[in-house]
Scaffold this motif. Structure first.
Motif, PDB file in Angstrom:
ATOM      1  N   LEU A 143       0.797  -1.224   0.000  1.00  0.00           N
ATOM      2  CA  LEU A 143       0.000   0.000   0.000  1.00  0.00           C
ATOM      3  C   LEU A 143       0.831   1.277   0.000  1.00  0.00           C
ATOM      4  N   ASP A 144       2.158   1.155  -0.108  1.00  0.00           N
ATOM      5  CA  ASP A 144       3.026   2.318   0.025  1.00  0.00           C
ATOM      6  C   ASP A 144       2.692   3.418  -0.976  1.00  0.00           C
ATOM      7  N   ARG A 145       2.247   3.050  -2.183  1.00  0.00           N
ATOM      8  CA  ARG A 145       1.988   4.054  -3.223  1.00  0.00           C
ATOM      9  C   ARG A 145       0.501   4.397  -3.357  1.00  0.00           C
ATOM     10  N   VAL A 146      -0.273   4.001  -2.382  1.00  0.00           N
ATOM     11  CA  VAL A 146      -1.698   4.339  -2.382  1.00  0.00           C
ATOM     12  C   VAL A 146      -1.893   5.619  -1.593  1.00  0.00           C
ATOM     13  N   ALA A 147      -2.342   6.676  -2.266  1.00  0.00           N
ATOM     14  CA  ALA A 147      -2.587   7.952  -1.588  1.00  0.00           C
ATOM     15  C   ALA A 147      -3.680   7.781  -0.538  1.00  0.00           C
ATOM     16  N   GLN A 148      -3.627   8.599   0.490  1.00  0.00           N
ATOM     17  CA  GLN A 148      -4.591   8.500   1.580  1.00  0.00           C
ATOM     18  C   GLN A 148      -6.027   8.670   1.087  1.00  0.00           C
ATOM     19  N   ALA A 149      -6.231   9.536   0.117  1.00  0.00           N
ATOM     20  CA  ALA A 149      -7.589   9.731  -0.411  1.00  0.00           C
ATOM     21  C   ALA A 149      -8.099   8.459  -1.059  1.00  0.00           C
ATOM     22  N   ARG A 150      -7.239   7.764  -1.790  1.00  0.00           N
ATOM     23  CA  ARG A 150      -7.629   6.489  -2.409  1.00  0.00           C
ATOM     24  C   ARG A 150      -7.837   5.417  -1.349  1.00  0.00           C
ATOM     25  N   LEU A 151      -7.003   5.432  -0.340  1.00  0.00           N
ATOM     26  CA  LEU A 151      -7.132   4.433   0.726  1.00  0.00           C
ATOM     27  C   LEU A 151      -8.490   4.571   1.415  1.00  0.00           C
ATOM     28  N   ARG A 152      -8.902   5.794   1.670  1.00  0.00           N
ATOM     29  CA  ARG A 152     -10.197   6.018   2.329  1.00  0.00           C
ATOM     30  C   ARG A 152     -11.365   5.663   1.398  1.00  0.00           C
ATOM     31  N   ARG A 153     -11.211   5.930   0.128  1.00  0.00           N
ATOM     32  CA  ARG A 153     -12.317   5.740  -0.815  1.00  0.00           C
ATOM     33  C   ARG A 153     -12.499   4.290  -1.240  1.00  0.00           C
TER      34      ARG A 153
END
Length: 238
Positions: A143-153
């Motif tokens: 998940l290192d390259r997953v932006a926080q906005a994408r992680l939440r969505r």
């Protein structure tokens, strides 16, 4: 032992010339744990016992990947897919633990491509990685390259640093245990986009040409093939 490695090569196209000593040690430990130390018996069991064969394939084809790997190619795909009129199909091979297939689905969602317009098929030889992909639970480096906005969505937190891909992303992906040289691969139908990144580097010339033919046979007219930076296509097929 050479016979066993030849059997593995014939079925998978993968040759271990550069890491032969390490691979042989892995194989010897694998069979020693089962009380088998004779190489001839190893080869016989590998050839005739499907469960044993799959366990050894799982041992020798463990892959590490992460979300949004080689993002430039994924962005090119997303732009091209958004312009497709009608239904299209995407193939991810080898899909490993599923990060590439889920990355594709997330980008299609962000591009406002309706889920009834596409289908993603993701295949891998390794039954353990397929099971993990189907579960859709990730943590750490994946998940290192997953932006926080994408992680939440697109992910549901499970606690302990683990996240599960949300159902709306998982629903259009079919994960199958299959390889390029399996009879099942010929039955998958045609695809408009094919991701086969960083696989051909493990093949020799003969297997590479065989793999290229298998891939092109599965591509629809006008389809696009995405390769890894280290892969290359010979001019004999095109």
């Amino acid at each position: 032992m050479d016979r066993l490695l030849t059997l593995f090569y014939d079925r998978t196209g993968i040759r271990f010339d550069r890491k032969k000593d390490m691979i042989v040690s892995k194989i010897e430990r694998f069979f020693a744990e089962r009380g088998i130390t004779d190489a001839v018996n190893m080869a016989e069991l590998f050839a005739n016992d499907r469960a044993c064969y799959q366990e050894l394939v799982n041992l020798l084809t463990v892959n590490e990947t992460y979300f949004f790997r080689e993002m430039d190619a994924l962005e090119i795909f997303a732009r091209a897919a958004a312009e497709v009129e009608g239904f299209f199909r995407v193939l991810s091979v080898p899909c490993s633990t599923g990060e590439e297939a889920y990355s594709i689905a997330i980008l299609l969602n962000e591009a406002c491509v309706s889920q009834n317009r596409y289908e993603i098929t993701a295949i891998d030889l390794n039954s353990e990685t397929i099971a993990r992909a189907q579960e859709g639970v990730y943590s750490g480096r994946s998940l290192d390259r997953v932006a926080q906005a994408r992680l939440r969505r697109f992910f549901k937190p499970l606690g302990g640093g683990s996240f599960r891909v949300r159902d709306e992303i998982r629903s259009n992906i079919n994960f199958l245990q299959c390889g390029l040289f399996d009879p099942l691969f010929d039955e998958l139908g045609g695809f408009d986009f094919v991701f086969c990144r960083n696989l051909l580097i493990y093949f020799d010339q003969e297997s590479r040409l065989k793999a290229e033919k298998a891939l092109f046979d599965r591509m629809n007219t006008g389809g696009r093939l995405f390769m890894g930076h280290a892969d290359f296509i010979k001019n004999e097929i095109g």
